[in-house]
Design an enzyme around this catalytic site. Structure first.
Site, PDB file in Angstrom:
ATOM      1  N   ASP A 100       0.872  -1.167   0.000  1.00 52.96           N
ATOM      2  CA  ASP A 100       0.000   0.000   0.000  1.00 52.96           C
ATOM      3  C   ASP A 100       0.914   1.222   0.000  1.00 52.96           C
ATOM      4  O   ASP A 100       2.114   1.127   0.283  1.00 52.96           O
ATOM      5  CB  ASP A 100      -0.881  -0.049   1.258  1.00 52.96           C
ATOM      6  CG  ASP A 100      -1.673   1.222   1.455  1.00 52.96           C
ATOM      7  OD1 ASP A 100      -2.293   1.686   0.487  1.00 52.96           O
ATOM      8  OD2 ASP A 100      -1.662   1.756   2.582  1.00 52.96           O
ATOM      9  N   ASP A 102      -0.172   5.139   0.886  1.00 52.74           N
ATOM     10  CA  ASP A 102      -0.368   6.129   1.943  1.00 52.74           C
ATOM     11  C   ASP A 102      -0.290   5.478   3.315  1.00 52.74           C
ATOM     12  O   ASP A 102      -0.950   4.462   3.579  1.00 52.74           O
ATOM     13  CB  ASP A 102      -1.723   6.809   1.781  1.00 52.74           C
ATOM     14  CG  ASP A 102      -1.783   7.680   0.538  1.00 52.74           C
ATOM     15  OD1 ASP A 102      -2.554   8.655   0.541  1.00 52.74           O
ATOM     16  OD2 ASP A 102      -1.065   7.393  -0.437  1.00 52.74           O
ATOM     17  N   GLU A 109      -0.854  10.804   4.147  1.00 52.48           N
ATOM     18  CA  GLU A 109      -2.028  10.509   3.332  1.00 52.48           C
ATOM     19  C   GLU A 109      -2.106  11.624   2.282  1.00 52.48           C
ATOM     20  O   GLU A 109      -2.361  12.787   2.606  1.00 52.48           O
ATOM     21  CB  GLU A 109      -3.299  10.488   4.186  1.00 52.48           C
ATOM     22  CG  GLU A 109      -3.376   9.333   5.167  1.00 52.48           C
ATOM     23  CD  GLU A 109      -3.753   8.020   4.489  1.00 52.48           C
ATOM     24  OE1 GLU A 109      -4.400   8.060   3.421  1.00 52.48           O
ATOM     25  OE2 GLU A 109      -3.407   6.950   5.040  1.00 52.48           O
ATOM     26  N   ARG A 145     -14.275  12.805  -0.806  1.00 55.10           N
ATOM     27  CA  ARG A 145     -13.059  13.551  -0.472  1.00 55.10           C
ATOM     28  C   ARG A 145     -12.490  14.281  -1.683  1.00 55.10           C
ATOM     29  O   ARG A 145     -12.052  15.435  -1.585  1.00 55.10           O
ATOM     30  CB  ARG A 145     -12.022  12.603   0.136  1.00 55.10           C
ATOM     31  CG  ARG A 145     -12.353  12.173   1.553  1.00 55.10           C
ATOM     32  CD  ARG A 145     -11.381  11.137   2.071  1.00 55.10           C
ATOM     33  NE  ARG A 145     -11.568   9.839   1.403  1.00 55.10           N
ATOM     34  CZ  ARG A 145     -10.680   8.863   1.418  1.00 55.10           C
ATOM     35  NH1 ARG A 145      -9.522   9.026   2.048  1.00 55.10           N
ATOM     36  NH2 ARG A 145     -10.935   7.719   0.816  1.00 55.10           N
ATOM     37  N   SER A 188      -2.530   1.697  -4.758  1.00 60.90           N
ATOM     38  CA  SER A 188      -2.908   2.789  -3.874  1.00 60.90           C
ATOM     39  C   SER A 188      -4.316   3.288  -4.133  1.00 60.90           C
ATOM     40  O   SER A 188      -4.752   3.411  -5.287  1.00 60.90           O
ATOM     41  CB  SER A 188      -1.924   3.952  -4.077  1.00 60.90           C
ATOM     42  OG  SER A 188      -2.316   5.083  -3.333  1.00 60.90           O
ATOM     43  N   GLY A 189      -5.005   3.609  -3.049  1.00 57.72           N
ATOM     44  CA  GLY A 189      -6.262   4.336  -3.143  1.00 57.72           C
ATOM     45  C   GLY A 189      -6.019   5.812  -3.360  1.00 57.72           C
ATOM     46  O   GLY A 189      -6.958   6.595  -3.400  1.00 57.72           O
ATOM     47  N   LYS A 233      -7.319  -4.020  -5.309  1.00 60.23           N
ATOM     48  CA  LYS A 233      -5.991  -4.284  -4.741  1.00 60.23           C
ATOM     49  C   LYS A 233      -5.678  -5.775  -4.746  1.00 60.23           C
ATOM     50  O   LYS A 233      -4.586  -6.198  -5.151  1.00 60.23           O
ATOM     51  CB  LYS A 233      -5.911  -3.722  -3.318  1.00 60.23           C
ATOM     52  CG  LYS A 233      -5.811  -2.206  -3.269  1.00 60.23           C
ATOM     53  CD  LYS A 233      -5.423  -1.724  -1.883  1.00 60.23           C
ATOM     54  CE  LYS A 233      -5.131  -0.229  -1.879  1.00 60.23           C
ATOM     55  NZ  LYS A 233      -4.483   0.222  -0.653  1.00 60.23           N
ATOM     56  N   ASN A 259      -9.057  -0.932   3.420  1.00 58.17           N
ATOM     57  CA  ASN A 259      -8.964  -1.071   1.968  1.00 58.17           C
ATOM     58  C   ASN A 259      -7.924  -2.107   1.555  1.00 58.17           C
ATOM     59  O   ASN A 259      -7.899  -2.544   0.400  1.00 58.17           O
ATOM     60  CB  ASN A 259      -8.629   0.289   1.342  1.00 58.17           C
ATOM     61  CG  ASN A 259      -8.976   0.371  -0.122  1.00 58.17           C
ATOM     62  OD1 ASN A 259      -9.961  -0.206  -0.559  1.00 58.17           O
ATOM     63  ND2 ASN A 259      -8.171   1.083  -0.884  1.00 58.17           N
TER      64      ASN A 259
END
Length: 301
Positions: A100, A102, A109, A145, A188-189, A233, A259
């Protein structure tokens, strides 16, 4: 039991007490496992002790015994933990490490750094925390967001990229895996525009993230294409392993939020890195130190 499967019981912490190591060793021996080798190592801010053991009773039973023994020792500042590594990750074979980004590969983040330019950092941080705890649907929370970023000049992406800090030991971990001929990927998100320069710098094998939509040099407040959620992911890990010819048993995944849960479950070893409680409870290994390079000690490179 000359042909028993070989496991690695890896203990790690800022310091490891004699009482803790003795308890772990007694738990292993108490199951009838044979201790084949003891190996100690140290890094910048942590120590590691590895027991290589032959055992016929299976991974779940060995993990339960080690977890119970570790929990019975009074906790030290900084913590002491142990991970039981399956035999497949000790094999001389190409491996894939998926990270991952962040709060795992990097300390920040990214969406919160971007939101700070819009004066919405606190609001976005609260939503991020809830999403990482698994209290909100990730895709819905991401769209909410990103919407707060609408109207920002695209130049903020470069400004945020310049502020990113790699987690302690992250660069060393990546270099060690790549130098040994293994694959290293990030999923990554967060956002492709921020991730790509970092992935290029680290010479990563693969990368995947969300694409911020930009029109006329301005962020629209939307993302383009499929959202990188927990299912994506896990799918990415499997896809990249196939592309490299890496068996599922030779994969490692590291993450910190809800996540990441599917990805951690899909890997042969799922590592929770300074993670939310639900992620620590589900992971195969818990790493509550700031040094990401401890992960290299979970496999035979």
């Amino acid at each position: 039991m000359p042909n028993s499967p070989e496991y690695s019981v890896v203990s790690y912490g800022r310091d490891l007490s004699d009482a803790y190591l003795a308890a772990v060793q007694a738990a292993v021996s108490g199951l009838g496992a044979r201790i084949l080798e003891l190996e100690n190592a140290a890094g910048n801010g942590f120590t590691v002790s590895k027991l290589y053991v032959g055992y016929d009773g299976g991974l779940p039973r060995l993990r339960r015994a080690v977890e119970a023994a570790a929990a019975a020792v009074p906790a030290k500042p900084g913590g002491e933990h142990s991970a039981v590594v399956p035999p497949s990750l000790l094999e001389d074979a190409r491996k894939l490490l998926v990270l991952d980004v962040d709060s795992t590969l990097i300390k920040q983040e990214v969406i919160e750094l971007l939101a700070a330019h819009a004066g919405r950092e606190a609001e976005v941080a609260a939503v991020t925390e809830a999403a990482m705890r698994g209290e909100l649907d990730f895709a819905a929370s991401l769209h909410a967001r990103v919407k707060t970023l609408a109207g920002l000049p695209a130049s903020v992406i470069d400004e945020v990229g310049a502020r990113i800090e790699l987690s302690d030991g992250a660069e060393l971990l990546v270099k060690e895996f790549l130098a040994a001929g293994h694959g290293v990927a990030v999923v990554s998100g967060g956002f492709t525009q921020v991730l790509d320069p970092l992935a290029d710098r680290l010479r990563l094998s693969f990368r995947r993230a969300n694409l911020l939509e930009i029109e006329d040099g301005v962020l629209t407040g939307a993302v383009s294409g499929e959202v990188v959620d927990r299912a994506v992911k896990a799918r990415s890990l499997a896809e990249w392993a196939r592309e490299l010819g890496v068996a599922p048993g030779h994969t490692i995944a590291v993450g910190d939020g809800a996540n990441d849960l599917d990805m951690l479950a899909a890997a042969a070893l799922g590592v929770a890195f300074n993670a939310k409680p639900a992620v620590q409870a589900a992971a195969d290994a818990v790493l509550n130190l700031p040094q990401l390079d401890v992960v290299q000690h979970f496999v035979k490179l």
